[in-house]
Design an enzyme around this catalytic site. Structure first.
Site, PDB file in Angstrom:
ATOM      1  N   PHE A   1       1.338  -0.610 -13.579  1.00 53.57           N
ATOM      2  CA  PHE A   1       2.397   0.390 -13.396  1.00 53.57           C
ATOM      3  C   PHE A   1       1.912   1.811 -13.664  1.00 53.57           C
ATOM      4  O   PHE A   1       2.719   2.729 -13.722  1.00 53.57           O
ATOM      5  CB  PHE A   1       3.583   0.064 -14.310  1.00 53.57           C
ATOM      6  CG  PHE A   1       4.236  -1.268 -14.006  1.00 53.57           C
ATOM      7  CD1 PHE A   1       5.159  -1.367 -12.973  1.00 53.57           C
ATOM      8  CD2 PHE A   1       3.911  -2.403 -14.721  1.00 53.57           C
ATOM      9  CE1 PHE A   1       5.752  -2.589 -12.665  1.00 53.57           C
ATOM     10  CE2 PHE A   1       4.497  -3.632 -14.425  1.00 53.57           C
ATOM     11  CZ  PHE A   1       5.425  -3.720 -13.397  1.00 53.57           C
TER      12      PHE A   1
ATOM     13  N   LYS B   1       3.815   2.247   1.061  1.00 55.54           N
ATOM     14  CA  LYS B   1       3.369   0.911   1.490  1.00 55.54           C
ATOM     15  C   LYS B   1       4.139  -0.196   0.762  1.00 55.54           C
ATOM     16  O   LYS B   1       4.419  -1.250   1.342  1.00 55.54           O
ATOM     17  CB  LYS B   1       1.863   0.746   1.288  1.00 55.54           C
ATOM     18  CG  LYS B   1       1.425   0.474  -0.138  1.00 55.54           C
ATOM     19  CD  LYS B   1      -0.055   0.114  -0.214  1.00 55.54           C
ATOM     20  CE  LYS B   1      -0.532  -0.032  -1.650  1.00 55.54           C
ATOM     21  NZ  LYS B   1       0.078  -1.104  -2.422  1.00 55.54           N
TER      22      LYS B   1
ATOM     23  N   LEU C   1      14.039  12.303 -10.536  1.00 50.81           N
ATOM     24  CA  LEU C   1      15.207  12.975  -9.962  1.00 50.81           C
ATOM     25  C   LEU C   1      14.832  14.405  -9.571  1.00 50.81           C
ATOM     26  O   LEU C   1      15.609  15.328  -9.768  1.00 50.81           O
ATOM     27  CB  LEU C   1      16.373  12.986 -10.963  1.00 50.81           C
ATOM     28  CG  LEU C   1      17.113  11.664 -11.150  1.00 50.81           C
ATOM     29  CD1 LEU C   1      18.257  11.826 -12.152  1.00 50.81           C
ATOM     30  CD2 LEU C   1      17.653  11.117  -9.833  1.00 50.81           C
TER      31      LEU C   1
ATOM     32  N   CYS D   1       1.314   4.272  -3.152  1.00 48.75           N
ATOM     33  CA  CYS D   1       2.111   3.102  -3.544  1.00 48.75           C
ATOM     34  C   CYS D   1       3.490   3.035  -2.886  1.00 48.75           C
ATOM     35  O   CYS D   1       3.782   2.073  -2.178  1.00 48.75           O
ATOM     36  CB  CYS D   1       2.266   3.057  -5.059  1.00 48.75           C
ATOM     37  SG  CYS D   1       0.691   2.714  -5.870  1.00 48.75           S
TER      38      CYS D   1
HETATM   39  P1  NAD Z   1      -8.584   2.114  -4.355  1.00 42.45           P
HETATM   40  O1  NAD Z   1      -8.712   2.095  -2.878  1.00 42.45           O
HETATM   41  O2  NAD Z   1      -8.743   3.381  -5.103  1.00 42.45           O
HETATM   42  O3  NAD Z   1      -9.672   1.107  -4.976  1.00 42.45           O
HETATM   43  C1  NAD Z   1      -9.955  -0.163  -4.473  1.00 42.45           C
HETATM   44  C2  NAD Z   1     -11.442  -0.425  -4.661  1.00 42.45           C
HETATM   45  O4  NAD Z   1     -11.724  -1.800  -4.370  1.00 42.45           O
HETATM   46  C3  NAD Z   1     -12.347   0.392  -3.724  1.00 42.45           C
HETATM   47  O5  NAD Z   1     -13.280   1.133  -4.496  1.00 42.45           O
HETATM   48  C4  NAD Z   1     -13.048  -0.658  -2.865  1.00 42.45           C
HETATM   49  O6  NAD Z   1     -14.381  -0.308  -2.519  1.00 42.45           O
HETATM   50  C5  NAD Z   1     -13.020  -1.869  -3.786  1.00 42.45           C
HETATM   51  N1  NAD Z   1     -13.163  -3.162  -3.145  1.00 42.45           N
HETATM   52  C6  NAD Z   1     -12.521  -3.646  -2.060  1.00 42.45           C
HETATM   53  N2  NAD Z   1     -12.925  -4.921  -1.803  1.00 42.45           N
HETATM   54  C7  NAD Z   1     -13.835  -5.248  -2.757  1.00 42.45           C
HETATM   55  C8  NAD Z   1     -14.584  -6.422  -3.045  1.00 42.45           C
HETATM   56  N3  NAD Z   1     -14.488  -7.521  -2.300  1.00 42.45           N
HETATM   57  N4  NAD Z   1     -15.411  -6.407  -4.096  1.00 42.45           N
HETATM   58  C9  NAD Z   1     -15.520  -5.303  -4.869  1.00 42.45           C
HETATM   59  N5  NAD Z   1     -14.810  -4.170  -4.667  1.00 42.45           N
HETATM   60  C10 NAD Z   1     -13.995  -4.141  -3.608  1.00 42.45           C
HETATM   61  O7  NAD Z   1      -7.199   1.418  -4.674  1.00 42.45           O
HETATM   62  P2  NAD Z   1      -6.229   1.686  -5.931  1.00 42.45           P
HETATM   63  O8  NAD Z   1      -5.427   2.901  -5.719  1.00 42.45           O
HETATM   64  O9  NAD Z   1      -7.018   1.541  -7.201  1.00 42.45           O
HETATM   65  O10 NAD Z   1      -5.238   0.445  -5.797  1.00 42.45           O
HETATM   66  C11 NAD Z   1      -5.639  -0.870  -6.080  1.00 42.45           C
HETATM   67  C12 NAD Z   1      -4.402  -1.749  -6.165  1.00 42.45           C
HETATM   68  O11 NAD Z   1      -3.589  -1.336  -7.269  1.00 42.45           O
HETATM   69  C13 NAD Z   1      -3.490  -1.673  -4.935  1.00 42.45           C
HETATM   70  O12 NAD Z   1      -2.944  -2.949  -4.706  1.00 42.45           O
HETATM   71  C14 NAD Z   1      -2.407  -0.709  -5.360  1.00 42.45           C
HETATM   72  O13 NAD Z   1      -1.203  -0.936  -4.688  1.00 42.45           O
HETATM   73  C15 NAD Z   1      -2.271  -1.039  -6.828  1.00 42.45           C
HETATM   74  N6  NAD Z   1      -1.752   0.064  -7.640  1.00 42.45           N
HETATM   75  C16 NAD Z   1      -2.200   1.341  -7.442  1.00 42.45           C
HETATM   76  C17 NAD Z   1      -1.727   2.366  -8.242  1.00 42.45           C
HETATM   77  C18 NAD Z   1      -2.206   3.780  -8.023  1.00 42.45           C
HETATM   78  O14 NAD Z   1      -1.596   4.689  -8.590  1.00 42.45           O
HETATM   79  N7  NAD Z   1      -3.248   4.017  -7.252  1.00 42.45           N
HETATM   80  C19 NAD Z   1      -0.804   2.093  -9.269  1.00 42.45           C
HETATM   81  C20 NAD Z   1      -0.385   0.792  -9.468  1.00 42.45           C
HETATM   82  C21 NAD Z   1      -0.875  -0.225  -8.653  1.00 42.45           C
END
Ligand code: NAD
Length: 436
Positions: A152, A266, A253, A263
């Protein structure tokens, strides 16, 4: 605990560094060799306040390591977190689980003994079941289990959010998973952070419900802002007036150009797709998506209005491009459709963002990037505050006004008050601030 984090992005890198800071042994794996190289060279691949110091201090203590080799990273692990991206799938809006499943297949072959596989990525209901099936199919060691631990944290305040969370949600179907997860989060549990154990499918859905609810709050206040403009009320005061009610709460708000980021857009779409798959209507979330899409598209109209009805040949300065302050993340930022619509209407767009330029440039061909806020305003007919970076809160508006060709300030984040702006010789348009 020995922890492996697959995916070293906004979530994986912050989570990995924080878990190492609690004293766990953490190996972060990413298949993007450039990211790992950057970190080894002392440079963070993302911009997040406080991250560099946290990563470096834990690397120096030997608790945090980085590799591109999953087999090496996962060999000794007690728990393997999956924190890879789950973007919206082209065409139908469903979460694209390609990266998650690819990581799980690779992991299954790399494991030497049973581990808890923990999904931190935001994944639709039932993904944990599918991960368990794949692990079995790929011959993962007997006793390997799957838990859901949605994240979160907010970009820009990610370290604080991870270390002092409002709650931790863990969805697990077996006692071993619950025990391992309780041990991993024990440092937080002692700080009284509520650790909520649920079923796996419930945890998966909880993340989507949380984001959909927050997106709804934003869309709600944005529609109220439209009404404020029509009736001559001030949405800032309305938001304060309702937000002080504990049942409502003051966060999320803030009227503005519509939500963006990696996030909410999507995740609301993915929730709707899940609901559709199960034949359950979600009219509220569906309307939220519609309201937000329309809002983002409408922002250029505000600029057009402020410029007397035409953008053709006008010069517009944009202050801030990232979807919110304190991050370099440009994913689904409202600045993108705004800049595109302004240019489509014939305007020349100059923009400045304190940290987002590298990410923004490839997404915004045609935009002229300025070195600072004053340079973005130089010669502009209108200046638009798109992202509420702190450094835009105390601009020398008189200096801005002198450099501009026109005099319109469009404040899409309501960080200025009308009098201050007008005193500097500019006209003011905020969001939801009726003047009647
Ligand atoms: P991001 O794109 O910044 O990072 C994902 C990383 O995973 C990339 O560096 C990519 O190279 C790596 N990756 C992909 N496939 C791989 C594999 N097979 N082996 C090793 N590395 C691999 O994404 P993010 O923003 O960190 O989001 C990750 C997840 O967390 C998503 O599902 C997102 O919805 C969720 N999330 C994101 C946030 C946010 O604020 N960014 C907050 C809460 C939840």
């Amino acid at each position: 605990m020995r922890i492996t984090m697959i995916g070293t992005g906004y979530v994986g890198l912050v989570s990995g560094a924080c878990l190492a800071d609690f004293g766990h042994d953490v190996t972060c794996v990413d298949k993007d060799a450039r990211k790992i190289e950057l970190i080894h060279g002392g440079t963070m691949p993302i911009w997040e306040p406080g991250l560099e110091a946290l990563v470096k201090s834990n690397m120096a203590r030997g608790r945090l390591t980085f590799t591109t080799d999953l087999a090496e990273g996962a060999a000794e692990a007690d728990a393997v977190f999956i924190a890879v991206g789950t973007p919206a799938r082209r065409g139908d809006g469903h979460a694209d689980l390609t990266y998650v499943y690819a990581a799980v297949r690779e992991l299954a072959g790399a494991l030497k003994g049973p581990v808890v596989v923990v999904t931190k990525s935001t994944v639709p209901v039932g993904t944990g079941d599918e991960i368990a099936r794949i692990l079995k199919e790929e011959g993962a060691p007997e006793g390997t289990s799957v838990a859901s631990n949605p994240e979160f944290l907010r970009e820009g305040a990610a370290i604080r959010d991870f270390k002092i969370p409002d709650r931790i949600v863990v969805g697990a179907e077996d006692q071993r998973s619950r025990d391992v997860m309780a041990e991993i989060y024990r440092p937080l549990f002692l700080n009284q952070a509520p650790l909520l154990f649920t079923g796996r499918r419930t945890a998966e859905l909880t993340k989507y419900a949380a984001n959909a609810f927050l997106a709804m709050k934003i869309s709600f206040i944005n529609e109220i802002a439209d009404l404020c403009e029509a009736v001559g009320a001030d949405v800032q005061d309305v938001a304060r007036g309702i937000g002080l009610d504990n049942r409502i709460g003051s966060k999320f708000l803030h009227a503005g150009p519509g939500y963006g980021g990696s996030c909410f857009p999507k995740d609301t779409l993915a929730l709707l797709k899940t609901a559709e798959d199960y034949g359950v209507r979600q009219r509220i979330v569906s309307t939220v998506v519609e309201v937000n899409d329309a809002r983002k598209a409408q922002m250029a109209e505000r600029v057009r209005d402020a410029l007397g009805g035409s953008l053709d040949g006008k010069r517009v300065g944009l202050l801030g491009l990232t979807f919110k302050p304190n991050t370099d993340d440009m994913r689904d930022s409202p600045s993108i459709p705004l800049a595109q619509a302004l240019m489509a209407g014939g305007a020349v767009v100059a923009a400045f963002d304190p940290v987002g330029r590298e990410q923004a440039e490839p997404l915004l061909p045609g935009v002229q990037f300025a070195a600072n806020a004053y340079a973005a305003a130089e010669g502009a007919d209108a200046l638009v505050i798109v992202t509420e970076w702190d450094e835009f809160r105390a601009l020398d508006l008189g200096r801005m006004a002198k450099g501009m060709r026109g005099n319109a300030l469009i404040d899409l984040r309501n960080i200025y008050d009308r009098e201050t702006v007008e005193r500097a010789g500019l006209t003011y348009r905020g969001v939801g601030r009726g003047t009647r």
